[in-house]
Enzyme design. Structure first.
Site, mmCIF file in Angstrom:
data_model
loop_
_atom_site.group_PDB
_atom_site.id
_atom_site.type_symbol
_atom_site.label_atom_id
_atom_site.label_comp_id
_atom_site.label_asym_id
_atom_site.label_seq_id
_atom_site.Cartn_x
_atom_site.Cartn_y
_atom_site.Cartn_z
ATOM 1 N N HIS A 102 8.983 -35.902 -18.652
ATOM 2 C CA HIS A 102 8.391 -36.983 -19.432
ATOM 3 C C HIS A 102 8.415 -38.277 -18.643
ATOM 4 O O HIS A 102 9.267 -38.487 -17.789
ATOM 5 C CB HIS A 102 9.072 -37.160 -20.790
ATOM 6 C CG HIS A 102 10.549 -37.362 -20.751
ATOM 7 N ND1 HIS A 102 11.446 -36.359 -20.468
ATOM 8 C CD2 HIS A 102 11.295 -38.468 -20.985
ATOM 9 C CE1 HIS A 102 12.690 -36.834 -20.524
ATOM 10 N NE2 HIS A 102 12.615 -38.119 -20.822
ATOM 11 N N HIS A 104 8.442 -42.414 -19.103
ATOM 12 C CA HIS A 104 8.650 -43.554 -19.989
ATOM 13 C C HIS A 104 7.672 -44.640 -19.564
ATOM 14 O O HIS A 104 7.623 -45.013 -18.395
ATOM 15 C CB HIS A 104 10.067 -44.122 -19.838
ATOM 16 C CG HIS A 104 11.151 -43.196 -20.257
ATOM 17 N ND1 HIS A 104 11.782 -43.296 -21.471
ATOM 18 C CD2 HIS A 104 11.729 -42.158 -19.608
ATOM 19 C CE1 HIS A 104 12.716 -42.351 -21.563
ATOM 20 N NE2 HIS A 104 12.693 -41.648 -20.443
#
Length: 116
Positions: A102, A104
């Protein structure tokens, strides 16, 4: 790979404040934001645990889609012009809490360096 909260969010089994979605990418607001804008951008491919598992040959298209999504989200949330930060943590010592790749996206205030 173990089942993660992100896999459940992708399948819509757990609610999330989704800000972007297409066939390969899902992005939602972080539940513990570290900036006024804090979005997690994830691939819908669930077997990529971290950046350490990426292959340029195999994942170059996906990486382009993740970064294109980041730019679209930054525009949509009003931080494209003022600036934003993209962070990928890889492994436990980096602070990665969920074993699912992922990114950010942080913005909405002046970000300092080094991050900590």
């Amino acid at each position: 790979m173990a089942e993660t909260i992100f896999a459940k969010i992708i399948r819509k089994e757990i609610p999330a404040d989704i800000v972007f979605e297409n066939e390969t990418v899902l992005a939602f607001k972080d539940i513990n934001p570290q900036a006024p804008v804090h979005v997690l951008i994830i691939p819908k491919i669930t077997e990529i645990e971290s950046a350490k598992d990426l292959s340029t040959e195999k994942h170059s298209k996906l990486l382009g889609e993740l970064f294109n999504a980041a730019n679209e989200i930054a525009k949509k949330l009003g931080v494209f012009e003022s600036g934003f930060r993209l962070v990928i943590n890889s492994g436990k010592d980096s602070g990665q809490e969920v074993p699912h790749l992922h990114i950010h996206l942080l913005g909405g205030r002046k970000l300092t360096w080094p991050p900590g």
